[in-house]
Design a protein around this motif. Structure first.
Motif, PDB file in Angstrom:
ATOM      1  N   GLN A 117      33.924 -59.415 108.230  1.00 34.18           N
ATOM      2  CA  GLN A 117      32.880 -58.889 108.031  1.00 34.18           C
ATOM      3  C   GLN A 117      31.334 -59.594 107.519  1.00 34.18           C
ATOM      4  OE1 GLN A 117      33.569 -57.112 104.378  1.00 34.18           O
ATOM      5  NE2 GLN A 117      32.241 -56.180 103.636  1.00 34.18           N
ATOM      6  N   THR A 159      29.371 -59.719 110.538  1.00 36.17           N
ATOM      7  CA  THR A 159      28.888 -59.090 111.522  1.00 36.17           C
ATOM      8  C   THR A 159      28.074 -58.787 110.826  1.00 36.17           C
ATOM      9  OG1 THR A 159      31.084 -58.380 111.957  1.00 36.17           O
ATOM     10  CG2 THR A 159      29.272 -56.704 111.827  1.00 36.17           C
ATOM     11  N   HIS A 160      28.062 -58.969 109.099  1.00 36.83           N
ATOM     12  CA  HIS A 160      26.383 -59.285 109.094  1.00 36.83           C
ATOM     13  C   HIS A 160      26.148 -59.598 109.320  1.00 36.83           C
ATOM     14  CE1 HIS A 160      24.448 -57.861 105.366  1.00 36.83           C
ATOM     15  NE2 HIS A 160      23.714 -59.450 104.823  1.00 36.83           N
ATOM     16  N   GLU A 161      25.793 -60.899 109.505  1.00 42.59           N
ATOM     17  CA  GLU A 161      24.974 -61.960 109.865  1.00 42.59           C
ATOM     18  C   GLU A 161      24.773 -62.223 110.978  1.00 42.59           C
ATOM     19  OE1 GLU A 161      22.879 -64.219 107.596  1.00 42.59           O
ATOM     20  OE2 GLU A 161      24.354 -63.558 106.350  1.00 42.59           O
ATOM     21  N   ILE A 202      24.101 -58.661 112.576  1.00 41.82           N
ATOM     22  CA  ILE A 202      23.039 -58.320 112.299  1.00 41.82           C
ATOM     23  C   ILE A 202      22.102 -58.468 112.066  1.00 41.82           C
ATOM     24  CG2 ILE A 202      22.218 -55.972 111.666  1.00 41.82           C
ATOM     25  CD1 ILE A 202      25.778 -55.718 110.686  1.00 41.82           C
ATOM     26  N   ALA A 231      22.483 -54.336 107.124  1.00 39.32           N
ATOM     27  CA  ALA A 231      23.367 -54.736 107.473  1.00 39.32           C
ATOM     28  C   ALA A 231      25.259 -54.944 106.146  1.00 39.32           C
ATOM     29  CB  ALA A 231      23.312 -56.399 107.109  1.00 39.32           C
ATOM     30  N   TYR A 232      24.266 -54.754 106.082  1.00 43.22           N
ATOM     31  CA  TYR A 232      25.339 -54.010 104.488  1.00 43.22           C
ATOM     32  C   TYR A 232      26.772 -52.853 104.519  1.00 43.22           C
ATOM     33  CZ  TYR A 232      24.763 -58.327 101.334  1.00 43.22           C
ATOM     34  OH  TYR A 232      24.876 -59.557 100.699  1.00 43.22           O
ATOM     35  N   HIS A 252      26.764 -51.718 107.499  1.00 43.62           N
ATOM     36  CA  HIS A 252      27.857 -51.770 108.537  1.00 43.62           C
ATOM     37  C   HIS A 252      28.088 -52.516 109.347  1.00 43.62           C
ATOM     38  CE1 HIS A 252      25.324 -47.836 110.262  1.00 43.62           C
ATOM     39  NE2 HIS A 252      24.353 -48.429 109.740  1.00 43.62           N
ATOM     40  N   ASP A 253      28.723 -54.052 107.415  1.00 43.32           N
ATOM     41  CA  ASP A 253      29.102 -55.022 108.409  1.00 43.32           C
ATOM     42  C   ASP A 253      30.763 -54.900 108.753  1.00 43.32           C
ATOM     43  OD1 ASP A 253      29.840 -54.507 105.568  1.00 43.32           O
ATOM     44  OD2 ASP A 253      28.560 -56.201 104.812  1.00 43.32           O
ATOM     45  N   ARG A 254      31.211 -53.243 108.378  1.00 40.88           N
ATOM     46  CA  ARG A 254      32.661 -53.680 108.078  1.00 40.88           C
ATOM     47  C   ARG A 254      33.199 -52.904 109.438  1.00 40.88           C
ATOM     48  NH1 ARG A 254      31.401 -52.866 103.048  1.00 40.88           N
ATOM     49  NH2 ARG A 254      33.080 -54.289 101.175  1.00 40.88           N
ATOM     50  N   ASP A 267      33.922 -53.488 113.168  1.00 42.69           N
ATOM     51  CA  ASP A 267      33.311 -55.211 114.172  1.00 42.69           C
ATOM     52  C   ASP A 267      32.472 -54.624 115.555  1.00 42.69           C
ATOM     53  OD1 ASP A 267      34.770 -55.818 112.321  1.00 42.69           O
ATOM     54  OD2 ASP A 267      36.584 -55.674 113.421  1.00 42.69           O
TER      55      ASP A 267
END
Length: 116
Positions: free
Chosen positions: A37, A40-42, A44, A86-87, A89-91, A93
Motif C-alpha cells: 500500500q 502504491t501510494h508513492e 502514484i 493517492a489515498y 487508490h493506494d489499496r 495494486d
C-alpha cells in the motif's frame, strides 16, 4: 523506482510522515515497514511528478497546500488533490496500469471531502 530507507530518509521526513517520493526515489523512514500500500501510494506520486515534469509538481503541491492551509488548517494536507488520488487508490495494486493521465485533476471537481 528506487527505495531508500536509511538515516538520510529519517532526516528528510518530518515526524508523522512515513515516506516521500522525489522521482525516481522513494524515501522511507527507518522505523516504517514498507508495505504494498505504501509503495502504491508513492508510485502514484511518482507518476504525478512525471506528468507535471517534476519541479512544477512540487510548486503546485506547495501552493495548493498553502491555500488549503488558509481555508482549513486541520484538513489542508488531506485536501490536496495529489494526496486524494493517492489515498483513494493506494489499496489497488494494479491502479497505475489503468490510471488515466492527470487523474488527480478530477479531485478538484468532485464533491469528495478531505480524506482524513
Amino acid at each position: 523506482m528506487k527505495i531508500i530507507q536509511n538515516k538520510l530518509s529519517d532526516l528528510m521526513l518530518a515526524k508523522g510522515f512515513a515516506s516521500l517520493t522525489i522521482w525516481p526515489f522513494i524515501f522511507v523512514r527507518t522505523d516504517v515497514t514498507i508495505t504494498r500500500q505504501l509503495l502504491t501510494h508513492e508510485e502514484i506520486h511518482g507518476r504525478q511528478q512525471l506528468e507535471m515534469l517534476w519541479l512544477p509538481f512540487f510548486v503546485w503541491y506547495l501552493l495548493e497546500w498553502l491555500i488549503r492551509l488558509c481555508i482549513n488548517r486541520a484538513t489542508a494536507y488531506w485536501s490536496i488533490a495529489f494526496e486524494q488520488e493517492a489515498y483513494h487508490h493506494d489499496r489497488r495494486d494494479n491502479y497505475l496500469l489503468h490510471r488515466t493521465p492527470y487523474a488527480w485533476v478530477r479531485y478538484y471537481f468532485s464533491s469528495q471531502q478531505a480524506i482524513k
